[in-house]
Scaffold this motif. Structure first.
Motif, PDB file in Angstrom:
ATOM      1  N   ILE A 172      -3.896 -15.847  18.318  1.00 55.05           N
ATOM      2  CA  ILE A 172      -2.685 -16.515  18.800  1.00 55.05           C
ATOM      3  C   ILE A 172      -2.075 -17.340  17.670  1.00 55.05           C
ATOM      4  O   ILE A 172      -0.847 -17.349  17.467  1.00 55.05           O
ATOM      5  CB  ILE A 172      -2.994 -17.420  20.009  1.00 55.05           C
ATOM      6  CG1 ILE A 172      -3.447 -16.572  21.210  1.00 55.05           C
ATOM      7  CG2 ILE A 172      -1.762 -18.250  20.380  1.00 55.05           C
ATOM      8  CD1 ILE A 172      -3.873 -17.396  22.412  1.00 55.05           C
ATOM      9  N   VAL A 173      -2.934 -18.042  16.930  1.00 55.65           N
ATOM     10  CA  VAL A 173      -2.469 -18.872  15.815  1.00 55.65           C
ATOM     11  C   VAL A 173      -1.771 -18.005  14.775  1.00 55.65           C
ATOM     12  O   VAL A 173      -0.681 -18.335  14.296  1.00 55.65           O
ATOM     13  CB  VAL A 173      -3.652 -19.621  15.168  1.00 55.65           C
ATOM     14  CG1 VAL A 173      -3.187 -20.400  13.938  1.00 55.65           C
ATOM     15  CG2 VAL A 173      -4.297 -20.566  16.176  1.00 55.65           C
ATOM     16  N   PHE A 224      -1.324  -9.656   9.539  1.00 54.97           N
ATOM     17  CA  PHE A 224      -0.323  -9.771  10.594  1.00 54.97           C
ATOM     18  C   PHE A 224       1.087  -9.794  10.005  1.00 54.97           C
ATOM     19  O   PHE A 224       2.010  -9.202  10.557  1.00 54.97           O
ATOM     20  CB  PHE A 224      -0.577 -11.038  11.417  1.00 54.97           C
ATOM     21  CG  PHE A 224      -1.351 -10.780  12.671  1.00 54.97           C
ATOM     22  CD1 PHE A 224      -2.448  -9.926  12.668  1.00 54.97           C
ATOM     23  CD2 PHE A 224      -0.997 -11.386  13.868  1.00 54.97           C
ATOM     24  CE1 PHE A 224      -3.158  -9.679  13.836  1.00 54.97           C
ATOM     25  CE2 PHE A 224      -1.700 -11.148  15.040  1.00 54.97           C
ATOM     26  CZ  PHE A 224      -2.794 -10.288  15.023  1.00 54.97           C
ATOM     27  N   LEU A 225       1.227 -10.481   8.876  1.00 53.20           N
ATOM     28  CA  LEU A 225       2.534 -10.578   8.244  1.00 53.20           C
ATOM     29  C   LEU A 225       3.026  -9.207   7.787  1.00 53.20           C
ATOM     30  O   LEU A 225       4.225  -8.907   7.839  1.00 53.20           O
ATOM     31  CB  LEU A 225       2.466 -11.530   7.043  1.00 53.20           C
ATOM     32  CG  LEU A 225       3.784 -11.844   6.330  1.00 53.20           C
ATOM     33  CD1 LEU A 225       4.767 -12.513   7.285  1.00 53.20           C
ATOM     34  CD2 LEU A 225       3.524 -12.724   5.121  1.00 53.20           C
ATOM     35  N   ALA A 226       2.093  -8.340   7.367  1.00 53.82           N
ATOM     36  CA  ALA A 226       2.462  -7.012   6.890  1.00 53.82           C
ATOM     37  C   ALA A 226       2.563  -5.989   8.025  1.00 53.82           C
ATOM     38  O   ALA A 226       3.358  -5.055   7.954  1.00 53.82           O
ATOM     39  CB  ALA A 226       1.441  -6.535   5.852  1.00 53.82           C
ATOM     40  N   ALA A 279       5.119 -10.583  21.298  1.00 52.02           N
ATOM     41  CA  ALA A 279       4.723  -9.505  22.193  1.00 52.02           C
ATOM     42  C   ALA A 279       3.719  -8.577  21.505  1.00 52.02           C
ATOM     43  O   ALA A 279       2.690  -8.200  22.099  1.00 52.02           O
ATOM     44  CB  ALA A 279       5.944  -8.711  22.643  1.00 52.02           C
ATOM     45  N   PHE A 280       3.993  -8.219  20.271  1.00 51.85           N
ATOM     46  CA  PHE A 280       3.080  -7.340  19.538  1.00 51.85           C
ATOM     47  C   PHE A 280       1.748  -8.041  19.275  1.00 51.85           C
ATOM     48  O   PHE A 280       0.683  -7.414  19.301  1.00 51.85           O
ATOM     49  CB  PHE A 280       3.707  -6.893  18.213  1.00 51.85           C
ATOM     50  CG  PHE A 280       4.767  -5.839  18.372  1.00 51.85           C
ATOM     51  CD1 PHE A 280       4.496  -4.662  19.060  1.00 51.85           C
ATOM     52  CD2 PHE A 280       6.031  -6.017  17.838  1.00 51.85           C
ATOM     53  CE1 PHE A 280       5.472  -3.681  19.216  1.00 51.85           C
ATOM     54  CE2 PHE A 280       7.008  -5.040  17.985  1.00 51.85           C
ATOM     55  CZ  PHE A 280       6.733  -3.871  18.680  1.00 51.85           C
ATOM     56  N   GLY A 281       1.804  -9.346  19.022  1.00 52.71           N
ATOM     57  CA  GLY A 281       0.566 -10.098  18.832  1.00 52.71           C
ATOM     58  C   GLY A 281      -0.284 -10.077  20.079  1.00 52.71           C
ATOM     59  O   GLY A 281      -1.516  -9.942  20.021  1.00 52.71           O
ATOM     60  N   MET A 333      -4.010  -8.530  20.554  1.00 55.10           N
ATOM     61  CA  MET A 333      -5.113  -9.307  21.127  1.00 55.10           C
ATOM     62  C   MET A 333      -5.814  -8.527  22.234  1.00 55.10           C
ATOM     63  O   MET A 333      -7.037  -8.552  22.353  1.00 55.10           O
ATOM     64  CB  MET A 333      -4.612 -10.649  21.656  1.00 55.10           C
ATOM     65  CG  MET A 333      -4.422 -11.708  20.586  1.00 55.10           C
ATOM     66  SD  MET A 333      -3.893 -13.287  21.279  1.00 55.10           S
ATOM     67  CE  MET A 333      -2.123 -13.080  21.252  1.00 55.10           C
ATOM     68  N   LEU A 334      -5.024  -7.827  23.058  1.00 50.53           N
ATOM     69  CA  LEU A 334      -5.596  -7.011  24.122  1.00 50.53           C
ATOM     70  C   LEU A 334      -6.474  -5.908  23.538  1.00 50.53           C
ATOM     71  O   LEU A 334      -7.601  -5.684  24.000  1.00 50.53           O
ATOM     72  CB  LEU A 334      -4.483  -6.399  24.976  1.00 50.53           C
ATOM     73  CG  LEU A 334      -4.935  -5.413  26.069  1.00 50.53           C
ATOM     74  CD1 LEU A 334      -5.846  -6.107  27.069  1.00 50.53           C
ATOM     75  CD2 LEU A 334      -3.715  -4.808  26.763  1.00 50.53           C
TER      76      LEU A 334
END
Length: 208
Positions: A52-53, A130-132, A151-153, A157-158
């Motif tokens: 999440i962070v 995550f940035l890439a 949303a993609f994050g 996570m799921l």
């Protein structure tokens, strides 16, 4: 609205990436084997909380700092390495009786959860990844890019929870054996400590 085709491709890619051997997989595996399936799932929740962070950091541009600033990247890397060394020290000094979750209050679910959070948040490669990775699936013509990132994050996570949860459940079978053998407990603790030291070495040589 994000097309279902894009979501499907992103989810499949996320599962494949979560399955790839890495620090998080090994962390869940060792903790599940040492303390049981429930402990592994708690660690998994901690790791996903850490995501999440990273998701919010990417969504609001903070992660760019770690891509452009060597000092910030190295600082976070050293924090992560120090924490892994602490876990290695705990594993090496652990006694067989320390294996049972909640038996002596040393391995509470809260501590396991926080281990997962810290393990993930202090891994600078996750922020850079995550940035890439996330922006590749965002489309400015479909609305707020930041919201799409969130949303993609959440989807990632799921996927991570499904994969890491499966790892913790499978490795939980080891804990049944470990609980009935003090020698096995000592060996597993040594293995866990060695794994943590190995992760430190891998993190230290990580480049931006």
């Amino acid at each position: 609205m994000i097309p279902i085709e894009t979501i499907s491709v992103f989810f499949a890619a996320s599962v494949a990436l979560a399955l790839a051997p890495g620090p998080d997989n090994i962390f869940v595996l060792t903790q599940s084997a040492l303390s049981g399936r429930a402990a592994g799932l708690v660690v998994t929740l901690g790791l996903c909380t850490g995501l999440i962070v990273h998701t919010l950091a990417v969504a609001f541009g903070v992660a760019v700092i770690f891509q452009t600033s060597a000092m910030a990247f190295n600082a976070l890397k050293l924090i992560g390495a120090a924490y892994l060394l602490y876990l290695a020290w705990q594993a090496f000094k652990a006694r067989p009786s320390d294996m049972t979750l909640g038996a002596n209050g040393k391995l509470t679910r809260r501590k396991l959860y926080l281990r997962g959070v810290v393990m993930n948040v202090t891994n600078p490669k996750v922020a850079i990844f995550f940035l890439a990775f996330l922006p590749q699936f965002a489309d400015p013509t479909r609305g707020s890019v930041a919201l799409q990132m969130v949303a993609f994050g959440a989807i990632f996570m799921l996927a991570a929870f499904v994969v890491f949860g499966a790892v913790s459940w499978a490795s939980g079978f080891l804990s049944e054996w470990l609980r009935h053998s003090e020698r096995a407990q000592v060996i597993m603790n040594r293995v866990a400590g060695t794994v943590f030291v190995g992760l430190v070495a891998r993190l230290v040589v990580t480049q931006r």
